[in-house]
Write an enzyme that holds these catalytic residues in place. Sequence first.
Site, PDB file in Angstrom:
ATOM      1  N   LYS A 184       4.620  37.280 -13.922  1.00  0.00           N
ATOM      2  CA  LYS A 184       4.769  36.664 -12.815  1.00  0.00           C
ATOM      3  C   LYS A 184       5.034  35.149 -13.039  1.00  0.00           C
ATOM      4  O   LYS A 184       4.084  34.517 -13.458  1.00  0.00           O
ATOM      5  CB  LYS A 184       3.448  36.658 -11.776  1.00  0.00           C
ATOM      6  CG  LYS A 184       4.237  36.047 -10.272  1.00  0.00           C
ATOM      7  CD  LYS A 184       2.857  35.907  -9.510  1.00  0.00           C
ATOM      8  CE  LYS A 184       2.498  34.509  -9.584  1.00  0.00           C
ATOM      9  NZ  LYS A 184       3.196  33.355  -9.219  1.00  0.00           N
ATOM     10  N   GLU A 258      -5.609  29.945 -20.393  1.00  0.00           N
ATOM     11  CA  GLU A 258      -5.128  28.543 -20.788  1.00  0.00           C
ATOM     12  C   GLU A 258      -5.300  27.719 -19.680  1.00  0.00           C
ATOM     13  O   GLU A 258      -4.385  27.839 -18.832  1.00  0.00           O
ATOM     14  CB  GLU A 258      -3.996  28.891 -21.764  1.00  0.00           C
ATOM     15  CG  GLU A 258      -3.718  27.964 -22.766  1.00  0.00           C
ATOM     16  CD  GLU A 258      -3.113  26.713 -22.145  1.00  0.00           C
ATOM     17  OE1 GLU A 258      -4.043  25.680 -21.864  1.00  0.00           O
ATOM     18  OE2 GLU A 258      -1.893  26.258 -22.362  1.00  0.00           O
ATOM     19  N   CYS A 292      -0.806  20.512 -19.820  1.00  0.00           N
ATOM     20  CA  CYS A 292      -2.199  20.606 -19.422  1.00  0.00           C
ATOM     21  C   CYS A 292      -2.919  19.842 -20.853  1.00  0.00           C
ATOM     22  O   CYS A 292      -4.179  19.457 -20.621  1.00  0.00           O
ATOM     23  CB  CYS A 292      -2.571  22.326 -19.655  1.00  0.00           C
ATOM     24  SG  CYS A 292      -1.568  22.864 -21.076  1.00  0.00           S
ATOM     25  N   GLU A 389      -8.112  16.345 -13.695  1.00  0.00           N
ATOM     26  CA  GLU A 389      -6.934  16.488 -14.344  1.00  0.00           C
ATOM     27  C   GLU A 389      -5.825  16.221 -13.251  1.00  0.00           C
ATOM     28  O   GLU A 389      -5.731  16.586 -11.963  1.00  0.00           O
ATOM     29  CB  GLU A 389      -6.496  17.868 -14.747  1.00  0.00           C
ATOM     30  CG  GLU A 389      -5.190  18.055 -15.422  1.00  0.00           C
ATOM     31  CD  GLU A 389      -5.189  19.651 -15.968  1.00  0.00           C
ATOM     32  OE1 GLU A 389      -5.464  20.460 -15.086  1.00  0.00           O
ATOM     33  OE2 GLU A 389      -4.581  19.797 -16.979  1.00  0.00           O
TER      34      GLU A 389
END
Lengths: 478, 291
Positions: A184, A258, A292, A389
């Site tokens: 997906k 991850e 990331c 983040e």
Amino acid sequence: MPQFEYAPAPESRELASIQASYRLFIGGEFVDPTDGDVGKTVNPATEEVLAEVAEAGAADVDAAVRAARTAYEQVWGPMPGSERAKYLFRIARLIAERSRELAVLESLDNGKPIRESRDVDLPQVAAYFFYYAGWADKLPYAGFGPQPQPLGVAGQVIPWNFPLLMLAWKIAPALACGNTVVLKPAETTPLTALRFAEICQQADLPPGVVNIVTGAGETGAALVGHPGVDKLAFTGSTEVGKQIARRVAGTRKRLTLELGGKAANIVFDDAPVDQAVEGIVNGIFFNQGQVCCAGSRLLVQESVAEPLLAALRRRMATLRVGDPLDKNTDVGAVNSAAQLARITELAQAGAAEGAQPWSPPCQLPERGFWFAPTIFTGVTQAHRIAREEIFGPVLSVLTFRTPAEAVEKANNTPYGLSAGIWSEKGSRILSVADQLRAGVVWANTFNRFDPTSPFGGYRESGYGREGGRHGLEAYLAH
Amino acid sequence: MAAKAAGTGWRPTLHTDQQPRVGIRKTYKLFIGGGFPRSESGRTYQVDDRNIALASRKDLRDAVVAARGATRKWAGATAYNRGQILYRAAEMLEGRADEFAGLGVPAAEITAAVDRWVWYAGWTDKVTQVYGGANPVAGPYFNLSAPEPTGVVGVLAPTNSPLLGLVSVVAPVIATGNTAVVLAAEGYPVAAISLAETLATADLPGGVVNILTGRPAETAPWLAAHADVNALDLAGATDPELATALEEAAAGTLKRVLRPATTPVDWRADPGLTRLTTFLETKTVWHPKGT
């Protein structure tokens, strides 16, 4: 010194040839969704609707998983690794052959500069398929036992920051190990995954080995919760990663995650300033900071903070923000309105909490989702911009005095994905690298990737490794 | 000499020529930070007529603090040094074989447990070479991947093997430089604390292994949710509902979880590398090459 203006150097968007609407790719065919909805994908640089894209519902996901199961049991699982390898080599070659088309499509759908999609993403995508193709017939030598077995059907959910590269990271090792996949893509960047489906057809990949179900969170949740999935791989936010980990509890599904990061990029007083500045810029402004492993916390040794920041500001003033399809563009568009809102909110929190923002003078386009490259100085460890983040072109600058303080500050985060060290002193680099709790440490460089090199995080940055020999482990029974 | 009365465990009673001597009974306590404290709760439960410390949530927190405190020294020790200490644990266990025999542990299980320490002692300085390595990246970079300990590992000891099972789950965790908080199987606390006594004399730094006796069903949820625990080995979570609940709790901090096996584990079999590698992180370091 005179300023030379750049003439516009636009890449032709005609190469991308986008259809008005896209369907799901299940069992080797493009099919209409049976119970899903339809979404739109937009060009983040212009807000123009690029195409309508099907959103797979539960029944569609089920059909995709069943197609993958059939292909696994009847074709792909029993196939000798040497034959599987040939299909993966074919795919690697087709990607390289169609790289310009794919790069343009990626930049249109994602907003990233063509310079990056063309020179970084696409070469890497082909390289990951090429690398894992070579493993397909060598698995008994990979170190995971003499008779490594595939797991079955892999459900894979990938993010929007590197749509095609993340697809390659997921699909190439899964297929090399003999698994079949249902992937997906992110709802804001489905187009290159669907183009990849065409490449699978062009490669004559057996139907059902790769299935692409487009959609948003609900589609992903249906895939994660599907009992026919043996293995799940997710790249995305830590929050969603935790939900997925909770969801697979008590099942036998294997899981690799991850997730997010808040990397420290540590600059010592003996670092070569110009190289460090290039690394800092690459670390936080590459892909608009939507990475990331972005070096979002700059830790500078106090004694060199002033000259380093002056050099960083000078360098940032030369960054060209604008049209992603212009070959001279360094910083493109933020991927979506939602992401822009999040970046804006966190940047405002940084200012409200007392940190000082600075951006170079730059004219942002009127339409589309844009955020100027920004650095915050006067940041403390307690500030939200030092802890959360941001996933945008926003750098938080902190200072330190001793290597021990640098390590302590660097590790003061629940994340542990990546880190950077800048120093000319080898023994210091090795000592600091040892002490950093991060899965990837870049010393005197940043944001390097390679198919042979494992990538993944410690702690709340998730578990498992992608890339390299280690990346095979996630797709093998042992 | 030592004799084991059926069902009541081991009670030494030494006779002199003149008159029977009243034996000294042992108080079984917890093993935290290298010491043997009682449960702060003052609670006990009975196994084979002995009073066993019933660890509380506070004891668990203390054990995690001790385990965290020991990580830097243990992970920073040389692999050679860790190997020496694990081998020393084998020596200590071999020397106490009679005691474990007196507890009713079959001789074959004792020798297998000793051999398991020896097997893992030899792994400490090899796992990095076997599991890590140089990556031939396409560019002028030195690129090396090496495994590192993940940190503090919570372990639910197996419920089907009092000594060999326990050693089989503890040794791989610490061989690679992790520290452990072990919840002993509820039914086998005496073997667990006896093992703790062998470890306390094996030069193992305090806090590297911490063993709590009591009811894992009571303490394990706190272990699984503890924000300063990095991984969980659910070997002893044979109740699927408990195992699921613990895995869900672990998701809150993204702990690495080794799920319990679906069928009872034969602890005598070749252990393979899974228990050794599950609690490792791979760190990859890049550096440019050039002049």
